[in-house]
Design a protein around this motif. Structure first.
Motif, mmCIF file in Angstrom:
data_model
loop_
_atom_site.group_PDB
_atom_site.id
_atom_site.type_symbol
_atom_site.label_atom_id
_atom_site.label_comp_id
_atom_site.label_asym_id
_atom_site.label_seq_id
_atom_site.Cartn_x
_atom_site.Cartn_y
_atom_site.Cartn_z
ATOM 1 N N GLU A 59 76.145 65.934 72.005
ATOM 2 C CA GLU A 59 76.642 66.755 71.020
ATOM 3 C C GLU A 59 75.974 66.657 69.704
ATOM 4 O O GLU A 59 75.516 67.502 68.754
ATOM 5 N N GLU A 60 75.875 65.431 69.133
ATOM 6 C CA GLU A 60 75.083 65.110 67.848
ATOM 7 C C GLU A 60 73.773 65.369 67.948
ATOM 8 O O GLU A 60 73.460 65.879 67.074
ATOM 9 N N ASP A 61 73.168 65.226 69.095
ATOM 10 C CA ASP A 61 71.845 65.328 69.382
ATOM 11 C C ASP A 61 71.443 67.081 69.143
ATOM 12 O O ASP A 61 70.599 67.464 68.465
ATOM 13 N N GLU A 62 72.308 67.785 69.812
ATOM 14 C CA GLU A 62 72.391 69.310 69.780
ATOM 15 C C GLU A 62 72.663 69.716 68.332
ATOM 16 O O GLU A 62 71.875 70.687 68.060
ATOM 17 N N GLN A 63 73.302 68.933 67.551
ATOM 18 C CA GLN A 63 73.608 69.586 66.039
ATOM 19 C C GLN A 63 72.295 69.208 65.414
ATOM 20 O O GLN A 63 72.054 70.182 64.586
ATOM 21 N N ARG B 52 69.218 68.961 66.375
ATOM 22 C CA ARG B 52 68.353 69.870 66.878
ATOM 23 C C ARG B 52 68.386 71.235 66.294
ATOM 24 O O ARG B 52 67.370 72.087 65.924
ATOM 25 N N ARG B 53 69.746 71.774 66.117
ATOM 26 C CA ARG B 53 69.870 73.032 65.628
ATOM 27 C C ARG B 53 69.485 73.079 64.123
ATOM 28 O O ARG B 53 68.974 74.060 63.693
ATOM 29 N N GLU B 54 70.029 72.102 63.366
ATOM 30 C CA GLU B 54 69.723 71.863 62.107
ATOM 31 C C GLU B 54 68.256 72.006 61.721
ATOM 32 O O GLU B 54 67.794 72.587 60.674
ATOM 33 N N LEU B 55 67.503 71.035 62.741
ATOM 34 C CA LEU B 55 66.081 71.066 62.332
ATOM 35 C C LEU B 55 65.347 72.396 62.717
ATOM 36 O O LEU B 55 64.476 72.831 61.862
ATOM 37 N N GLU C 123 62.579 77.464 60.337
ATOM 38 C CA GLU C 123 62.799 78.806 60.535
ATOM 39 C C GLU C 123 61.606 79.477 59.550
ATOM 40 O O GLU C 123 61.812 79.090 58.343
ATOM 41 N N VAL C 124 60.925 80.385 60.047
ATOM 42 C CA VAL C 124 59.954 81.285 59.152
ATOM 43 C C VAL C 124 60.932 82.449 58.561
ATOM 44 O O VAL C 124 61.422 83.095 59.155
#
Length: 280
Positions: free
Chosen positions: A27-31, A33-36, A41-42
């Protein structure tokens, strides 16, 4: 459970706790990844007039010619020979973040590095100058978002890009008098005649020009790319002038300034930085 020494010890199972720890880590890795992904984002920002056009009707801009310049010489060429006139308005820009843009001046985004201009007399002609680095994971996103704003019917695309001559692969000797030079690559939907030889194998177009060519090939958009091979890494008047024949093919869509003044050239052409020269 018996050990090698004969004593019996109780078995303690951590299966439940390990599962809980794995779940927390995932769950922490997924968070992260989403923040990155959000950070990388362009973002496209348009002028209020263009925003209104995008919100109404087909939600796309009517565009007959889209000229994309990637690299300092390609971008400066448009600044000197095209955009220096008063017939162009800056109508938007793209902002993005990656490790290289962060390293340049510590800025997370540089608005002047990716700017869109529209012709005042012929609003269907759009120009984009890109001098910033766009990472591999941002190329598809940039292309999809930009072309998602353009009406593809009747659209013609031209890409001008810089490339060092050291990366040009050929069995023949390249004399200094033949540099800079152009090579072309076009989509199957393009019916226009290129003004220079096609890019020979195993040479390739990379980065944003390659992403745009791939997008236009898939969507059957007539596109021709001109890659200029030069032996300079800074904006250079001779290298910039190499692009001139490409835009003359567009006729009345683009008005070229045939003889820009020395003041204009000095404004956009920067001398090479020699501070790192060991002999000084």
């Amino acid at each position: 459970m018996a050990t090698f020494f004969g004593e019996v010890v109780s078995v303690y199972s951590r299966a439940v706790e390990e599962d809980e720890e794995d779940f927390d880590e995932n769950e922490e890795d997924e968070q992260i990844r989403r923040e990155l992904e959000e950070k990388r984002e362009v973002h496209l920002q348009w002028s209020p007039e263009v925003e209104e056009l995008l919100r109404s009707g087909s939600k796309r801009l009517q565009c007959s010619d889209f000229i994309l310049a990637v690299g300092h010489n390609a971008a400066r060429f448009l600044s000197v020979y095209v955009l220096n006139s008063a017939n162009w308005d800056a109508v938007g820009h793209a902002s993005l973040w990656n490790e290289r843009t962060q390293a340049v001046g510590g800025q997370t985004s540089e608005e002047s590095a990716c700017v869109f201009y529209r012709n005042k007399d012929n609003t269907s002609v759009l120009i984009c100058q890109v001098t910033c680095y766009i990472a591999e994971d941002q190329l598809f996103q940039w292309t999809e978002k930009v072309f998602g704003c353009l009406q593809q019917r009747g659209l013609n695309v031209m890409v001008l890009s810089d490339s060092p001559v050291a990366e040009y692969k050929t069995p023949d000797y390249i004399s200094s008098s033949s540099v800079p030079f152009l090579r072309s690559l076009q989509t199957s939907a393009s019916s226009s005649q290129a003004l220079c030889p096609s890019l020979e194998q195993p040479n390739m177009v990379t980065g944003l020009p390659a992403a745009v060519l791939s997008h236009c090939q898939v969507h059957h958009i007539p596109t021709i790319a001109y890659q200029c091979y030069s032996d300079v890494i800074t904006p250079d008047s001779i290298t910039m002038e190499t692009y001139k024949p490409a835009l003359t093919r567009l006729g009345k869509s683009i008005q070229l300034e045939p003889f820009p003044s020395a003041d204009v050239l000095r404004k956009f052409v920067k001398a090479s930085d020699i501070q790192s020269n060991l002999y000084i």
